[in-house]
Design a protein around this motif. Structure first.
Motif, PDB file in Angstrom:
ATOM      1  N   SER A   1      21.049  44.310  14.372  1.00 18.81           N
ATOM      2  CA  SER A   1      20.221  44.271  15.218  1.00 18.81           C
ATOM      3  C   SER A   1      18.756  44.960  15.043  1.00 18.81           C
ATOM      4  N   PHE A   2      18.731  45.779  14.428  1.00 11.99           N
ATOM      5  CA  PHE A   2      17.480  46.405  14.148  1.00 11.99           C
ATOM      6  C   PHE A   2      16.879  45.417  13.007  1.00 11.99           C
ATOM      7  N   ALA A   3      17.474  45.065  12.063  1.00 13.85           N
ATOM      8  CA  ALA A   3      17.002  44.062  11.108  1.00 13.85           C
ATOM      9  C   ALA A   3      16.374  42.869  11.577  1.00 13.85           C
ATOM     10  N   HIS A   4      17.029  42.338  12.618  1.00 12.23           N
ATOM     11  CA  HIS A   4      16.629  41.072  13.361  1.00 12.23           C
ATOM     12  C   HIS A   4      15.282  41.376  14.071  1.00 12.23           C
ATOM     13  N   ILE A   5      15.373  42.384  14.797  1.00 10.76           N
ATOM     14  CA  ILE A   5      14.026  42.614  15.384  1.00 10.76           C
ATOM     15  C   ILE A   5      12.988  42.940  14.538  1.00 10.76           C
ATOM     16  N   VAL A   6      13.153  43.632  13.511  1.00  2.97           N
ATOM     17  CA  VAL A   6      11.984  43.711  12.306  1.00  2.97           C
ATOM     18  C   VAL A   6      11.646  42.615  11.806  1.00  2.97           C
ATOM     19  N   GLY A   7      12.777  41.580  11.578  1.00  2.60           N
ATOM     20  CA  GLY A   7      12.495  40.240  11.119  1.00  2.60           C
ATOM     21  C   GLY A   7      11.318  39.446  11.931  1.00  2.60           C
ATOM     22  N   HIS A  48       5.991  39.409   0.289  1.00  6.43           N
ATOM     23  CA  HIS A  48       5.797  40.546   0.554  1.00  6.43           C
ATOM     24  C   HIS A  48       6.315  40.924   2.151  1.00  6.43           C
ATOM     25  N   LEU A  49       5.875  39.802   2.958  1.00  7.79           N
ATOM     26  CA  LEU A  49       6.643  39.587   4.448  1.00  7.79           C
ATOM     27  C   LEU A  49       7.905  39.495   4.311  1.00  7.79           C
ATOM     28  N   ALA A  50       8.519  38.524   3.411  1.00 11.57           N
ATOM     29  CA  ALA A  50       9.825  38.303   3.424  1.00 11.57           C
ATOM     30  C   ALA A  50      10.830  39.938   3.037  1.00 11.57           C
ATOM     31  N   MET A  51      10.169  40.399   2.124  1.00  6.18           N
ATOM     32  CA  MET A  51      10.707  41.699   1.655  1.00  6.18           C
ATOM     33  C   MET A  51      10.742  42.930   2.926  1.00  6.18           C
ATOM     34  N   GLU A  52       9.547  42.633   3.563  1.00 12.37           N
ATOM     35  CA  GLU A  52       9.386  43.634   4.857  1.00 12.37           C
ATOM     36  C   GLU A  52      10.295  43.455   5.821  1.00 12.37           C
ATOM     37  N   ALA A  53      10.892  41.940   5.829  1.00  8.52           N
ATOM     38  CA  ALA A  53      11.779  41.715   6.966  1.00  8.52           C
ATOM     39  C   ALA A  53      13.095  42.206   6.697  1.00  8.52           C
ATOM     40  N   HIS A  54      13.343  42.972   5.635  1.00  7.16           N
ATOM     41  CA  HIS A  54      14.546  43.825   5.292  1.00  7.16           C
ATOM     42  C   HIS A  54      14.188  45.178   5.273  1.00  7.16           C
TER      43      HIS A  54
END
Length: 275
Positions: free
Chosen positions: A17-23, A112-118
């Protein structure tokens, strides 16, 4: 949070849930901002290249722009370049280098954004921020409870705290009331509160990374342009230059006519001087 509920014990934060919100935060908030910055970089680069070509066209020794000889005053300043092939050759290489740098910058930003999504960090500031935020709420409720027992608004904050602390019953009642409200919070409320703390604390760190990384990628593209253009122009062969250094027929005719006119003027001057 309910969307990512599992059959595990519901007293811990759900990492998915946390990772989904960050993504979603990265995709909906930061991706458009980064794309706007990349678009601005493209416009600045295109404008700079256009100005550079115009300055080269107006220079006294220009080959890609307008006629440079003073005798060619009859040629309009808006006339086509003397060597259009040379100008097109330069424009083609400028465009390829520019497109290559912009495409590379876009890929780096997307990566970079794809990496920040995790979510991930080793910055201890995350846990410092989380602890500060976690106990700030309790501290705020205690202060409000203690200071709220005093009616006079003219008393200083220090005096209010000192007076409240001298009243043991008041302090005890405030503490009991605050902790009672904490105990009555549901599991969902506790988890939502913890999720808010983690998101806010981690968001500050992730945002700071994006604010640094994306402009750095754009700035690196500007810095690399000169070297990449030099390397690319070094691949131009003599045959390429020979093909490009062909005058326009109209310019060649006008140039010959003006040269003949100058020659006649020189002969006239010599004739007058000999008299």
């Amino acid at each position: 949070m309910e969307q990512f509920r599992t059959d595990d014990l519901a007293c811990f934060l759900n990492v998915e849930s946390f990772a989904h919100i960050v993504g979603e935060f990265m995709h909906e908030d930061w991706k458009p901002a980064c794309q706007a910055l990349l678009q601005s970089m493209k416009m600045i680069l295109a404008q700079a290249l256009s100005q550079a070509l115009e300055q080269a066209s107006e220079s006294p020794a220009n080959l890609i722009g307008h006629a440079s000889r003073p005798e060619a005053s009859s040629l309009s300043t808006d006339a086509p370049p003397r060597y259009p092939g040379l100008r097109h050759l330069l424009q083609r290489h400028l465009r390829k280098v520019s497109d290559s740098l912009c495409q590379q910058a876009e890929l780096q930003v997307e990566s970079h954004l794809a990496m920040e999504a995790h979510p991930f960090t080793q910055d201890d500031a995350l846990f410092v921020k989380m602890n500060r935020a976690r106990y700030a709420r309790l501290k705020r409720e205690l202060e409000v409870g203690l200071l709220g027992e005093l009616d006079s608004e003219n008393i200083s904050r220090a005096s209010k705290v000192s007076s409240a602390l001298n009243n043991v019953d008041t302090v005890q009642n405030v503490i009991d009331d605050v902790f009672m409200r904490q105990e009555k919070m549901t599991v969902q409320e506790h988890l939502a509160f913890e999720m808010e703390i983690v998101l806010e604390s981690y968001g500050e760190i992730a945002t700071r990374r994006v604010l640094d990384r994306t402009p750095m990628i754009c700035w690196q593209a500007f810095r690399s342009f000169g070297n990449l253009l030099s390397s690319r122009l070094a691949t131009v062969t003599d045959d390429d230059l020979t093909d490009a250094m062909v005058e326009r027929p109209e310019f060649a005719q006008e140039y010959q006519r003006l040269n003949e006119k100058c020659e006649k003027l020189r002969e006239s001057i010599q004739l007058l001087e000999s008299m």
